[in-house]
Every structure is written in structure tokens, then in C-alpha cells.
Design an enzyme around this catalytic site. Sequence first.
Site, PDB file in Angstrom:
ATOM      1  N   THR A 142       4.671   7.774 -33.840  1.00 42.39           N
ATOM      2  CA  THR A 142       4.525   7.263 -32.475  1.00 42.39           C
ATOM      3  C   THR A 142       3.716   8.236 -31.629  1.00 42.39           C
ATOM      4  O   THR A 142       2.922   7.840 -30.770  1.00 42.39           O
ATOM      5  CB  THR A 142       5.909   7.057 -31.830  1.00 42.39           C
ATOM      6  N   SER A 319       1.579 -16.870  12.424  1.00 41.53           N
ATOM      7  CA  SER A 319       2.897 -16.647  12.991  1.00 41.53           C
ATOM      8  C   SER A 319       3.715 -17.924  12.957  1.00 41.53           C
ATOM      9  O   SER A 319       3.198 -19.032  13.062  1.00 41.53           O
ATOM     10  CB  SER A 319       2.778 -16.164  14.442  1.00 41.53           C
ATOM     11  N   LYS A 325      -2.277 -18.027  16.396  1.00 41.88           N
ATOM     12  CA  LYS A 325      -2.449 -16.660  15.892  1.00 41.88           C
ATOM     13  C   LYS A 325      -2.869 -16.685  14.423  1.00 41.88           C
ATOM     14  O   LYS A 325      -2.256 -17.354  13.603  1.00 41.88           O
ATOM     15  CB  LYS A 325      -1.161 -15.862  16.041  1.00 41.88           C
TER      16      LYS A 325
END
Length: 467
Positions: A142, A319, A325
Site C-alpha cells: 500500500t 429575498s 432584491k
Amino acid sequence: MDMYRIENDLIGDLQVPVNAYYGVQTQRAVNNFHITGIKLSQYPELIKALAYVKWAAAETNFELGVLDENIKDAIVKACKEVIEGKYNNEFPSDVIQGGAGTSTNMNINEVVANIALEIMGHQKGEYQYCSPHDHVNLSQSTNDAYPTSIKLAAINSNAILIEHLQLLINSFREKGKSFKSVLKMGRTQLQDAVPMTLGQEFEAFAETLSEDVDRLTQNSNLFLEINMGATAIGTGLNAIPGYAELCAEKLAKISGHPFVSAKNLVEATPDTGSYVIYSSALKRVAIKLSKICNDLRLLSSGPRCGLNEINLPAMQPGSSIMPGKVNPVIPEAMNQTCFKVIGNDLTVTMAAESGQLQLNVMEPVIAYSILESVHILINALDCLRINCIDGITANEQHCKDMVLNSIGIVTALNPYIGYKNSTKVAKEALEKNKSVYDLVLEYKLLSKEKLDEILNPENMLGPHKYN
């Protein structure tokens, strides 16, 4: 019909789903590590890299005379099928795992072995004909196969990242050209400074990111030094003489990247320096991108009570309570992506520092952090380019009006009327809400013709002679 087959390892017997190509050690990892909920299967670039490494190892072992040709051929064919993405779902363990990546290495060993067994006409689990350990993992550990795979995955992922970064750079350059005649006020410390063009501002965005294309390439090149043949700690125990150099050559040939064997395998095995420096390059890109997005949000602020120099594409209502917005949601998303990349860099730093003696066992979280950073950056770069940058427009007249009404243009007059007079004009303009232009004429500091010449936008946008 049985739903499970029984496999065994050092710990004992364990049930494995009968149709699974992974085996007992992968199943233990699935049972042991419930950490992130993110599976290895979600990182196909790492799976592909693991298969390339096993392919190179099989070719090397065959050439060195320690692997039967039939088994080699079956392993290579199995690896090619994994590379094609046919078996990504066979990698179910968590990306964060103990064992220095052993679970991941055994996952690819088991999957390749079981595919190879079927190619050879055998059943899954009949490992006497093709073993995950004795054949697929032959001459490896590994501790060399896993980091080599991470490096290959990072190189391939980096190439994709650069492609997408270059697309964003190109978009900024196109906007720079489009806005080259839009005069605006430059700012330092959020205060009026001196005039510039919006085109210069966007070209600067392109240039600062362009620098990082070279940096990412340079830093990723450090991944080309690998430790295959090091086996457990760099001494090469259980590997055939000549394996390290030959395996690097094989991997270079099949992957298309010029891999070389590390000069000192004992040093290279625990070394994580290449990860650290590459992660730092990702962090540098993230910091720049986040700063650019901060600028975009400021430049588009308003629309009535902010700078309002540019318009970002309206992507969604901003919003649940304030009608009309629209928020800069795309730059905001990029900001947050960059914060994650910066955090991942700290994770890489701490994991690299935590290595001990002949191995760094923290490589799984290093791999996860780097590959995640690259992955989310690629997605965010496309999101920013397509959903924001390409659609930006300029409020040209508003930009020009702010320049003409600013106190900052007095800086352009400084070489002609002197710093003391410039300061006096600026102060009075601010206190009495008068224009710099009118005050200069009022005090007869310059003629109207000279003043108009000086304040010509072309004369304020770069170095020039004055008299």
C-alpha cells in the site's frame, strides 16, 4: 439463492455480497468507517489511477519473470475495464479511513482479481487462480502503490482544472476588451483613488489568474517522482531487483506522464512534500478567486445605494421578504467554495506534519482534501463563468459621472498645481460639495483648456509627460 459469499482474512470469516467484485478487506472497511458518507466511488479519477498502477505493476512483474503471462493478461484486461469506468460502484468504502490507504489498495486488488478471475473462466473468490495479494499486489505495498495512485489522480485532475481555469481567464479577457473605453474611478482602501477603465480592471482579473496556470503546472510536476518498488518502508523488501525503475517506465508509458523513480525510496515513502506544495497552489488560486468575487460584489452593489458600476446577471430572487432584491449569488457561491479549498489546505498541512518515522498514515485525508478541492473548484469555475462573468454589463455613464464628481481626480492635477494646492482643492471640494474642476478654475490654478487636456481620460490612464 445465497446473497453472500464467505471470504476470510487475518481477522476471520466475513460475508461479502455474492455479486460484489470487492472482497473481504473492502467489506471490513465498509463496516468500520462511517465517517463522511462520501465513497471512493465518487472519485473516479482515483479509481482510474489505481488501475493504471496495477496495470504497470503486472507488466513489470511479467517482464521480470515473476508473474505468469495468462494471469498478467487477465489483470491488464481487468485494469483496462476499471479504467473505462465499468466498476466504479465497486469502491464503497469511505474516503477517510485508517490504515494509511490499505483499504483502498486492497479494494482495487480485490476488484481487479475478481474481474480477472471471470476473464479466466473462474468464479469470484477463487483466489488460488488470481490472488489480490499474491498476483495483483505482487512486488508492492500500500505504501508505494497508494501514493503513486494519488499522484497520478492529482496530475490528471489538475489538467482538467487548468482547462476550466483557462476558460474563465478567457472570459475575463473578453470582458476587458468590451469594457476598454468605460472610464471609472479606481479605489484603494475603499476610498477614491485615480481613474482607470473597467477594461483594465477586468484584464487584471484575467492576468492574476493566468499566473496560476503556470504555478499549478509547476507544482503538479512534483508528483512525477514516485516510490513504486519501495514496498513497505522504502527498502524494497519482496520486490524484484530492477522493479522500481522498470515500473516507473511502464507507468509512464501507459499513462502518458513522464514518471521517474525517486532517488531515495526510504525518503520518498513517508514524504508528503509534493502534496503540501500543490495544495498551496490550490489555496493561492482560491484566495485570488475569492478576492475577485469580493470585488464583483462591491462593484455591483446597490443598485441605488451602492457602487452600481456593473450589473451581474440576475439568477434568482434574493429575498423571501424584500421584493425586488437580487443578490450576487454566483460570486457568493465561489467565495464559499474558496473557503473550503483554503480549509482543505490546512487539513493537508496538518496531515503532512503528522507523519511519523517511515510512513505517513494520514494520506487518505490528504488525497480526499486535494481531490475534493480540485473537483469543487472545477465546478465553481464553470458556474462563475457561465452564470456570471459572461453576462456582466457595465453602467458606463454612471461610472463616468462618478469620475467627474470625485475628489480623486485631483491626483491627476498634482504634477501641475502642486501637492499643497491639490490638497486645498480636495479639502474644499469635499467640505463645500463643489467639484474639483470648478475650484481649479475659480482659483485660476489652470486655464480651462489646460484643465480639459489634463482631465482627458486618455491622459489619466497611464504614464505620460507633463509640463
